[in-house]
Write a protein that holds these residues in place. Structure first.
Motif, PDB file in Angstrom:
ATOM      1  N   PHE A 272       0.824  -1.211   0.000  1.00  0.00           N
ATOM      2  CA  PHE A 272       0.000   0.000   0.000  1.00  0.00           C
ATOM      3  C   PHE A 272       0.861   1.266   0.000  1.00  0.00           C
ATOM      4  O   PHE A 272       0.481   2.277  -0.596  1.00  0.00           O
ATOM      5  N   TYR A 277      -0.004   5.283  -0.205  1.00  0.00           N
ATOM      6  CA  TYR A 277      -0.703   5.395   1.077  1.00  0.00           C
ATOM      7  C   TYR A 277       0.282   5.813   2.171  1.00  0.00           C
ATOM      8  O   TYR A 277       1.433   5.361   2.186  1.00  0.00           O
ATOM      9  N   LYS A 425      -7.276  -1.804  -4.302  1.00  0.00           N
ATOM     10  CA  LYS A 425      -6.981  -1.184  -3.008  1.00  0.00           C
ATOM     11  C   LYS A 425      -7.253  -2.151  -1.849  1.00  0.00           C
ATOM     12  O   LYS A 425      -6.719  -3.252  -1.835  1.00  0.00           O
ATOM     13  N   GLU A 426      -8.078  -1.728  -0.881  1.00  0.00           N
ATOM     14  CA  GLU A 426      -8.269  -2.512   0.355  1.00  0.00           C
ATOM     15  C   GLU A 426      -8.899  -3.885   0.109  1.00  0.00           C
ATOM     16  O   GLU A 426      -8.724  -4.802   0.909  1.00  0.00           O
TER      17      GLU A 426
END
Length: 533
Positions: A272, A277, A425-426
């Motif tokens: 990330f 991030y 992403k997540e």
């Protein structure tokens, strides 16, 4: 459906689920007693203990149950008793060695935790690690006895001992912690020390129960052996060589889920950060995924019980060439495991956001945590299928292919973690888990089909009603969820709304699913088995 299998599965499923729920819920009052620093100290003790315990005993009950079931089916009850006799001696020695290793290496082990992490001194860490090490004296022989009873197709003793171990452990933790802090005016270190020593007390209670059951059944076991015409003594070395051959794949299988979790723990931060991030945000994502994994493993724990029941039964049928019985056992196991885990996983996904905010209100991003839980919850289904298929493979003596299936799945998980994080992403690591576990399940299913002629069409048709009722349940819960959200006044506060919505969703979901599935053969089999018992 096979009433004996249903009864054994019901016992182990109930015991495993109860044990997991108790173990999960006790964290709340224990944290209130000792605080965040005390709970951190508690985790320091259980980290090295769990690793050492997993490596030494995680495959033992299933390996012993497979060995005992195999030779009992051949009429050689003497082999199982000899394994129990020599195995207990070996496990006592193993327990003593493991205890000494952890006890005296504690000063070096705690170096990995850092200097005074979480406000705890290194001396405190050494103290609790040494106290938890005492459990290694009793858990190995306890695991061997559980495996013996499971291999003899007697699931009751294992089920009872599982619950007794957890209840005694938790009671000792809470009572001892309260006594130390509120009556004796002791320290948090002393309360946490009591909590870690409770692993020994719980294990001892379980061991005593198993020994008592064996003592009560000794005449029946002796008569069973005396009346058998197939008894033959197996030399100690070949016996342990065969047991080790069974145990290694069970150890690898038992460590699969922790490996998947650790892949996320050790790769998510860098992945990330590589896409921009901030580190603070990455830690929140990592922590929320870890919490989701804990919640998902509650319904997954049900599948563990099915594996315990399935392996000795399939081994017995396969050794005798009763292939139709093997196919029937596999069909029944899939129906049972999905009957429990499918609605639990989908229900957890539907109420995921409200449940996450309710249970972890202090999370710095509870909204993100809820989204992660919603996506992660259905993973319980594929993890449960993985448990059943790998148990089946080991029951039909395909241990090497199980190891290959796990290795391929882990490779897929690692590769897709790297590929899926940038676009998704997540959700990327969660999708990678689905893919890795899915590859392992598909690999094992194809080999099961080839080995015993399992009919995929028959299997799928038997599972369609469960999926349909679950879909109806999910739709009704979604409607109820939206209706309650609209009806509850905002003056209740976010936590009050989450509590009402979650409670209403769970209650309505259970009612709808039970009402819709009451006439299913799997339900009637459970009811019939309970009535017969």
């Amino acid at each position: 459906m096979d009433k004996k299998m249903m009864r054994g599965t019901f016992f182990l499923t109930s015991a495993t689920f109860i044990s997991k729920i108790i173990g999960f819920l006790f964290i709340i009052p224990f944290t209130l007693l000792v605080g965040d620093t005390g709970y951190a100290l508690y985790k320091y003790a259980y980290g090295p203990y769990t690793i050492l315990l997993s490596l030494s005993t995680v495959g033992l009950p299933l390996a012993v149950s497979k060995f005992v079931a195999k030779y009992n089916e051949r009429g050689n009850y003497l082999a199982g008793l000899n394994l129990l006799r020599y195995g207990l001696i070996a496990m006592i020695i193993s327990g003593i060695v493991s205890f000494l290793l952890l006890y005296f290496s504690a000063p070096w082990v705690v170096v990995a935790f850092g200097e005074g992490g979480g406000g705890n001194s290194r001396d405190d860490m050494v103290y609790v690690v040494r106290l938890v090490s005492f459990a290694l004296l009793v858990v190995p022989p306890m695991s061997l006895l559980r495996g013996y009873f499971q291999g003899s197709d007697s699931m009751g003793p294992s089920a009872m001992s599982t619950v007794i171990e957890q209840v005694v452990r938790i009671a000792f933790i809470l009572a001892g912690g309260y006594l130390i802090l509120n009556v004796l005016n002791g320290t948090v270190k002393g309360a946490v020390g009591i909590a870690t020593f409770a692993a020994f007390i719980g294990g001892l209670a379980s061991l005593v129960l198993l020994l008592w059951v064996f003592w009560k059944r000794r005449r029946l076991i002796r008569r069973q052996m005396d009346e058998s015409v197939g008894n033959a003594r197996i030399a100690v070395f070949p016996m342990f060589k065969e047991l080790t051959r069974y145990a290694i794949p069970f150890v690898i299988t038992g460590l699969t889920i922790p490996i998947y979790q650790n892949i996320d723990t050790f790769t998510i931060n860098r992945l990330f950060m590589n896409i921009g991030y901030a580190f603070s945000k990455v830690e929140v994502i990592n922590g929320n995924i870890g919490i989701a994994q804990i919640l998902v493993l509650v319904p997954v724990s049900l599948a563990t019980a099915f594996g315990m029941t399935l392996i000795p039964r399939i081994t017995s049928s396969f050794e005798s060439g009763r292939i139709q019985e093997v196919r029937d056992s596999i069909d029944q196991s899939f129906q049972l495991v999905l009957f429990f885990t499918f609605p639990a996983a989908i229900g957890l996904s539907v109420v995921g956001s409200h449940l996450f905010r309710l249970m972890f209100p202090s999370s710095s991003d509870a909204v993100l945590g809820g989204i992660i839980l919603e996506w992660y919850a259905p993973a319980a289904i594929i993890i449960a299928l993985f448990t059943v298929t790998t148990a089946t493979m080991q029951g039909i003596n395909e241990q090497k292919k199980v190891v290959w299936a796990i290795a391929v799945g882990i490779a897929v998980k690692v590769g897709l973690n790297i590929l899926l994080v940038p676009p998704f992403k997540e959700i990327g690591p969660i999708l990678a888990t689905y893919a890795g576990m899915g590859v392992s399940v598909l690999y094992t299913l194809l080999h099961i089909k080839k080995a015993v002629g399992l009919s995929f069409r028959k299997l799928i048709l038997s599972l369609v009603p469960i999926a349909l009722v679950t879909a109806v349940m999910a739709a009704v819960v979604l409607v109820v969820e939206k209706g309650v959200e609209a009806a509850v006044p905002s003056t209740m506060g976010e936590k009050g709304i989450d509590l009402i919505v979650t409670s209403a969703g769970i209650l309505v979901g259970m009612v709808v699913f039970i009402a819709g599935s009451w006439r299913f053969p799997v339900v009637q089999g459970i009811v019939s088995a309970r009535k017969k018992k």
